[in-house]
Design an enzyme around this catalytic site. Structure first.
Site, PDB file in Angstrom:
ATOM      1  N   ARG A 179       0.834  -1.207   0.000  1.00 59.25           N
ATOM      2  CA  ARG A 179       0.000   0.000   0.000  1.00 59.25           C
ATOM      3  C   ARG A 179       0.873   1.264   0.000  1.00 59.25           C
ATOM      4  O   ARG A 179       0.545   2.264   0.624  1.00 59.25           O
ATOM      5  CB  ARG A 179      -0.954   0.001   1.210  1.00 59.25           C
ATOM      6  CG  ARG A 179      -2.129  -0.953   1.025  1.00 59.25           C
ATOM      7  CD  ARG A 179      -3.019  -0.960   2.241  1.00 59.25           C
ATOM      8  NE  ARG A 179      -2.386  -1.630   3.362  1.00 59.25           N
ATOM      9  CZ  ARG A 179      -2.709  -1.448   4.637  1.00 59.25           C
ATOM     10  NH1 ARG A 179      -3.660  -0.598   4.948  1.00 59.25           N
ATOM     11  NH2 ARG A 179      -2.078  -2.104   5.593  1.00 59.25           N
ATOM     12  N   GLU A 203     -22.545  -0.048  16.844  1.00 63.16           N
ATOM     13  CA  GLU A 203     -21.604  -0.801  15.984  1.00 63.16           C
ATOM     14  C   GLU A 203     -20.130  -0.578  16.319  1.00 63.16           C
ATOM     15  O   GLU A 203     -19.269  -0.657  15.433  1.00 63.16           O
ATOM     16  CB  GLU A 203     -21.870  -0.497  14.489  1.00 63.16           C
ATOM     17  CG  GLU A 203     -23.276  -0.856  14.046  1.00 63.16           C
ATOM     18  CD  GLU A 203     -23.554  -0.615  12.553  1.00 63.16           C
ATOM     19  OE1 GLU A 203     -22.608  -0.627  11.747  1.00 63.16           O
ATOM     20  OE2 GLU A 203     -24.740  -0.430  12.210  1.00 63.16           O
ATOM     21  N   GLU A 214     -30.938   7.024   1.721  1.00 65.19           N
ATOM     22  CA  GLU A 214     -30.291   8.309   1.513  1.00 65.19           C
ATOM     23  C   GLU A 214     -31.213   9.181   0.679  1.00 65.19           C
ATOM     24  O   GLU A 214     -31.861   8.719  -0.243  1.00 65.19           O
ATOM     25  CB  GLU A 214     -28.977   8.098   0.755  1.00 65.19           C
ATOM     26  CG  GLU A 214     -28.272   9.387   0.439  1.00 65.19           C
ATOM     27  CD  GLU A 214     -26.993   9.165  -0.363  1.00 65.19           C
ATOM     28  OE1 GLU A 214     -26.321   8.152  -0.135  1.00 65.19           O
ATOM     29  OE2 GLU A 214     -26.703  10.016  -1.200  1.00 65.19           O
ATOM     30  N   HIS A 233     -22.249  12.769   5.073  1.00 65.57           N
ATOM     31  CA  HIS A 233     -20.897  12.941   4.529  1.00 65.57           C
ATOM     32  C   HIS A 233     -20.365  14.341   4.771  1.00 65.57           C
ATOM     33  O   HIS A 233     -19.228  14.640   4.474  1.00 65.57           O
ATOM     34  CB  HIS A 233     -20.886  12.635   3.033  1.00 65.57           C
ATOM     35  CG  HIS A 233     -21.352  11.246   2.748  1.00 65.57           C
ATOM     36  ND1 HIS A 233     -22.644  10.963   2.360  1.00 65.57           N
ATOM     37  CD2 HIS A 233     -20.722  10.052   2.843  1.00 65.57           C
ATOM     38  CE1 HIS A 233     -22.772   9.658   2.212  1.00 65.57           C
ATOM     39  NE2 HIS A 233     -21.621   9.086   2.494  1.00 65.57           N
TER      40      HIS A 233
HETATM   41  N1  GLN Z   1     -25.674   0.132   9.632  1.00 63.01           N
HETATM   42  C1  GLN Z   1     -24.579   0.641   8.883  1.00 63.01           C
HETATM   43  C2  GLN Z   1     -24.019   1.886   9.570  1.00 63.01           C
HETATM   44  O1  GLN Z   1     -24.751   2.600  10.138  1.00 63.01           O
HETATM   45  C3  GLN Z   1     -24.984   0.993   7.480  1.00 63.01           C
HETATM   46  C4  GLN Z   1     -23.818   1.449   6.644  1.00 63.01           C
HETATM   47  C5  GLN Z   1     -24.138   1.633   5.178  1.00 63.01           C
HETATM   48  O2  GLN Z   1     -25.262   1.805   4.803  1.00 63.01           O
HETATM   49  N2  GLN Z   1     -23.154   1.652   4.333  1.00 63.01           N
HETATM   50  O3  GLN Z   1     -22.845   2.172   9.533  1.00 63.01           O
END
Ligand code: GLN
Ligand code: ZN
Length: 761
Positions: free
Chosen positions: A16, A488, A669, A698
Site C-alpha cells: 500500500r 456498531e 439516503e 458525509h
Molecule cells: N448500519 C450501517 C451503519 O450505520 C450501514 C452502513 C451503510 O449503509 N453503508 O454504519
C-alpha cells in the site's frame, strides 16, 4: 507467435505504498518530490514484475496517482472553471483539488465504475473546450520504454467511454466528441513520434446497452482516429462483459488493428465469434484469465477457449490477455502466509495471473505438450483443495435444496403486521432513529488495535465495548430518539465483521484493492458453503436492549451486500451463495427475536450496485436478490419489525424490487438527491414505512431544525404521515461526536414540531 498482453496492473503498491505516500503528502508531511518518487517506484515495480514473468506487451499509463478517469480529464484539459484559470499543464494541486475539493470548489462527483467496487471521478462537459493539458502518457511511455528496453503499450480511456461516462453535456454529443477527437489525434501522433507501436483504447461502455446513435458516435470516433496520419496501431479494448450483435458488427469493421474481448464473464463473445468469425486484418485480444476474481485459472478450460479462438484467428494474431485490468485484484497471494496452503494454492492475485498468461501463451504457441507439468500441477491444486477444504457442507446443501416458497414469505401481509406492530411499539407519529453506527472515535480504534495485537485481553476489550454501548444508549435516550441502536463499535467494516464469523469465508492480510484514490478495501473471499457456527450479534444487542425501555434495533448486513462486497466462489451460482448467506442470517434474525429484540435492521447498501450492466439481466438479478433478502428476514413473527437500509436515492429503476423486499420499514439516503427520490414515490404507490434521510452524513455541517422540517414536509407531499420515519441518510461512523449530537438533537426537535402540527405527541 501468440503474445501475452496485460491491460493494466494494480497501482496501489504491494505494501500500500501509494496510499501511504498520498496520505503523507495531503497531511503536509512530505513534498511533491517524495510523492512522485513513490509513484515512480510503484510503476517500476509493476513493470519489473511483468518483465520478469515474461509478458510480451506491458502496459504504461495504467498507473494513476488517484484515478485514471481523472488523468484523462487532465489529458484533455476538461478542468471545470471552479478550479481556477487554465494552466498550460494541469498542476498536481489542481489535480488533487478536482479529486478532493477545495474551499469554494467542490470535488468532481465520485461514482461507481461499471459493476466494480472501484470509483471514478465524473468528467464535466460544460467547462472549457478540450485541449492537450497533460504530458503524463508521453512521459510514462518514455519512462516505461527506457526501463523495459522495448516499447510499452500506452493505455488510454477511449473517447466514447469518456464522453458517455461524463455529465453536463451542454451541446449535442457529437459536437463534444469532435472536440475530444482532435485532442485524441494529437495524443496518438505524439505517442507514435515517441515510438509507440500499439496503443490500447479502453471502451468499456460497449458492454452496456448502446443506442444506435451512440454506436454511430463510436463509428465516427474511430473513423477519425483511424485516419490519423502517423499513429500507433490501436487495440480497441472492451471488458466486464460481451458485445451484442449490433456492436460486434460495428466494432469489427472499424479501422483499428485489434479488438480485445472478455471470454470469461459470460458466453456472449464466444457465441458471436462462432457465429460471425473474426476479421482477417485484426489482432484478437483473448481475455481468458479473470481480472475480476481471485480464483486460479483452470488452464485446460482456458486452453480450450484459446484453441476455439484459434479456429477463427491465426495464432500469430492472438494476444493472450486477462479479461480486464488487474486493478481489481490484490497484488500477490504469496504474502498471505496465514491462509491454509491448499486454499492459497487455489488463489491467483495479479502476480499469479501473469504466470498463467505466460503459460497459456506458450501452450498456444508450442502445443499442450509444452506445458504438461503446469497442467498437472494446475489440476492437482483443484483436486487437493476439494479434499482438504470444507467446501461442501452437506447440511447447508440440504437446507438450500429443501427451501419452499413459504421460506421466502412472512406469515401475514404487511397490512396485518403493521397493525400488530403499532400496537406493540406504541411509537409516536414520525418516529426518530439512526442508521446504526455512531462515531468510531480514536479510542475505539486504539482499543481494537490493542486487542488484535494481544495487548488487551478479550475481557478488557468487551468491557470497553460495553461501556461505549452504555454511553451511546444513554445519550440517545437523553436527546429523545424513539428507536435506538447499539452503535456498531465492535465492527470495523459491515461485511468483514460477519465474514470473520461465518464458515466458508476467509479474510486476507494483504488483499487490498483500490476503491478510489488512497481508499483501499480488503474484500473477504467466499470459498465454501456458508454456515453460522454461533450467533454473531445477539450478545451485544441483548446487552444494549437491557439498558433501555425503548426498542433497540438489531443490526445486520444483508446477504446481497455481503455477496457483492466479497470475492465469490464460482463453482456454484451466485444466487445459491446468496441463499446460503441468507440462511445464516435467518438464524441470526430468529435468535435476535428469541432474545427479545423487536426490531431488526438488515442493511442492503450494495443491492442496487449489483445490477448487471445489461438491462436484460436486471430481472433475473433482482429476482434472486429480493428472494435472498426475504429468506434472511421472513422467519419472524408478525410483531417483529424488519427494517432495511440503502444508501442511494435513484430509486426509480428498482422501486418494485424494493417493495418486494417486504420490509416493514426502509431508510434511505435522500438529502442530497433534491427530491429525485420523491418522484419515484409519486409514480409508484409505496405503502410501507420509510425514512428518507433528512441530513447528509458525509458533510461536517450541522443541519438546522428548519431545514430538516422542510425536507420532512416535502416528503409528506407524497407519503401519509403514518408512513414517515425521521433519520439521517446513513451511518454516523465517520463523523465526530461534536457534529453528531447537535445534528440529531435538531432532527428530534424537527420531528417534535411536526408532530405538534398533527396534534399528537
Ligand atoms: N448500519 C450501517 C451503519 O450505520 C450501514 C452502513 C451503510 O449503509 N453503508 O454504519
Ligand atoms: Zn447507508
Amino acid at each position: 507467435m501468440a503474445r501475452s498482453s496485460v491491460l493494466g496492473y494494480p497501482r496501489i503498491g504491494k505494501r500500500r505504498d501509494l496510499k501511504r505516500a498520498l496520505e503523507r503528502y495531503w497531511a503536509g508531511e512530505s513534498d511533491e518530490a517524495a510523492l512522485l518518487q513513490t509513484a515512480r517506484s510503484v510503476r517500476r515495480a509493476a513493470w519489473e514484475v511483468q518483465r520478469e514473468a515474461g509478458i510480451d506487451l506491458i502496459p504504461c499509463n495504467d498507473f494513476s496517482l488517484y484515478d485514471h478517469v481523472l488523468d484523462t480529464i487532465c489529458l484533455l484539459g476538461l478542468v471545470p472553471e471552479r478550479f481556477g484559470p487554465p494552466e498550460p499543464e494541469v498542476s498536481l494541486s489542481t489535480y488533487f483539488a478536482m479529486a478532493r475539493g477545495r474551499p469554494g470548489a467542490p470535488a468532481l462527483e465520485l461514482t461507481k465504475w461499471f459493476d466494480t467496487n472501484y470509483h471514478y471521478l465524473v468528467p464535466e462537459f460544460d467547462g472549457p473546450a478540450p485541449r492537450l493539458a497533460s504530458a503524463k502518457p508521453f512521459e510514462e511511455f518514455v519512462e516505461a520504454t527506457e526501463f523495459l528496453g522495448k516499447p510499452a503499450k500506452p493505455v488510454l480511456l477511449g473517447p466514447l467511454s469518456l464522453l458517455l461516462l461524463g455529465k453536463r453535456h451542454r451541446r449535442p454529443l457529437d459536437e463534444h466528441l469532435d472536440a475530444l477527437l482532435s485532442v485524441y489525434r494529437e495524443v496518438l501522433e505524439r505517442l507514435a513520434a515517441a515510438g509507440a507501436e500499439w496503443v490500447q483504447m479502453d471502451e468499456p461502455v460497449l458492454v452496456q446497452d448502446r443506442s444506435e446513435d451512440e454506436l454511430r458516435l463510436l463509428r465516427r470516433a474511430y473513423d477519425v482516429l483511424g485516419s490519423t496520419a502517423k499513429r500507433p496501431q490501436i487495440m480497441l479494448q472492451t471488458f466486464y462483459g460481451s458485445l451484442d450483435e449490433a456492436s460486434w458488427d460495428l466494432v469489427m469493421t472499424l479501422p483499428v488493428e485489434g479488438v480485445g474481448l472478455d471470454f470469461v464473464r459470460d458466453d456472449g463473445n464466444r457465441a458471436l465469434l462462432n457465429r460471425h468469425g473474426f476479421p482477417e486484418d485484426k489482432v484478437f485480444g483473448a481475455g481468458v484469465v479473470d481480472g475480476r476474481n481471485v480464483w486460479r485459472t483452470n488452464l485446460v478450460e482456458a486452453l480450450e477457449k484459446l484453441e476455439e479462438i484459434a479456429e477463427h484467428v491465426p495464432v500469430d494474431r492472438i494476444w493472450v490477455q486477462p479479461t480486464c485490468s488487474l486493478l481489481h485484484l490484490p497484488h500477490d497471494v504469496r504474502l498471505e502466509t496465514r491462509l491454509p496452503a491448499s486454499l492459497r494454492a487455489l488463489l491467483a492475485f495479479a502476480e499469479q495471473r501473469l504466470e498463467e498468461l505466460v503459460v497459456l501463451t506458450r501452450a498456444l504457441n508450442e502445443g499442450r505438450s509444452a506445458i504438461l507439468d503446469e497442467l498437472e500441477r494446475n489440476a492437482e491444486v483443484f483436486r487437493v483443495a476439494l479434499d482438504d477444504l470444507p467446501v461442501i457442507r452437506p447440511a447447508v446443501r440440504e437446507r438450500v435444496a429443501a427451501l419452499t416458497e413459504d421460506d421466502f414469505r412472512r406469515t401475514s401481509p404487511y397490512r396485518v403486521r403493521e397493525t400488530v406492530q403499532r400496537e406493540r411499539f406504541q411509537l409516536p407519529l414520525f418516529p426518530t432513529t439512526t442508521i446504526g453506527s455512531f462515531p468510531q472515535t480514536p479510542d475505539v480504534r486504539q482499543a481494537r488495535a490493542r486487542w488484535r495485537a494481544g495487548t488487551m485481553s478479550d475481557e478488557e476489550y468487551w468491557a470497553f465495548i460495553r461501556e461505549r454501548i452504555a454511553d451511546v444508549i444513554r445519550r440517545q435516550e437523553e436527546i429523545g430518539l424513539d428507536v435506538l441502536v447499539h452503535g456498531e463499535f465492535e465492527r470495523t467494516d459491515m461485511v468483514e465483521y460477519f465474514a470473520a464469523q461465518l464458515d466458508g469465508f476467509v479474510l486476507t492480510e494483504h488483499g487490498w484493492v483500490q476503491s478510489y484514490g488512497s481508499r483501499v478495501i480488503r474484500p473477504p473471499i467466499i470459498f465454501g458453503d456458508v454456515a453460522r457456527p454461533k450467533p454473531m450479534t445477539v450478545e451485544v444487542i441483548r446487552f444494549a436492549q437491557s439498558l433501555t425501555d425503548k426498542p433497540v434495533k438489531g443490526m445486520l448486513t444483508g446477504p446481497v451486500t455481503i455477496l457483492n462486497w466479497s470475492f465469490v466462489r464460482q463453482d456454484i451460482p451466485r444466487h445459491e451463495v446468496a441463499y446460503q448467506i441468507a440462511l445464516a442470517l435467518r438464524d441470526e434474525v430468529r435468535d435476535l427475536e428469541a432474545a427479545g429484540i423487536g426490531m431488526i435492521q438488515i442493511d442492503e447498501p450494495a443491492l442496487r450496485e449489483g445490477l448487471p450492466l445489461r438491462r436484460a439481466e436486471w430481472g433475473a438479478y433482482l429476482d434472486w436478490a429480493v428472494r435472498a433478502f426475504r429468506l434472511a428476514s421472513s422467519g419472524v413473527r408478525d410483531e417483529t419489525q424488519i427494517h432495511t437500509h440503502m444508501c442511494y436515492s435513484e430509486f426509480n429503476d428498482i422501486i418494485e424490487a424494493i417493495d418486494a423486499l417486504d420490509a416493514d420499514v426502509i431508510s434511505i439516503e435522500n438529502s442530497r438527491s433534491h427530491g429525485e427520490l420523491l418522484q419515484a414515490f409519486q409514480t409508484y404507490r409505496y405503502e410501507r414505512q420509510i425514512g428518507p434521510g433528512v441530513y447528509d452524513v458525509h458533510s461536517t455541517r450541522i443541519p438546522s431544525v428548519e431545514e430538516v422540517l422542510e425536507l420532512l414536509e416535502r416528503a409528506l407531499a407524497f407519503l401519509r404521515p403514518e408512513q414517515l420515519w425521521v433519520n439521517p441518510d446513513c451511518g454516523l461512523k465517520t463523523r465526530r461526536p461534536e457534529e453528531v449530537w447537535p445534528s440529531l438533537q435538531n432532527m428530534v426537535e424537527a420531528a417534535r414540531r411536526l408532530r405538534a402540527r398533527y396534534h399528537q405527541h
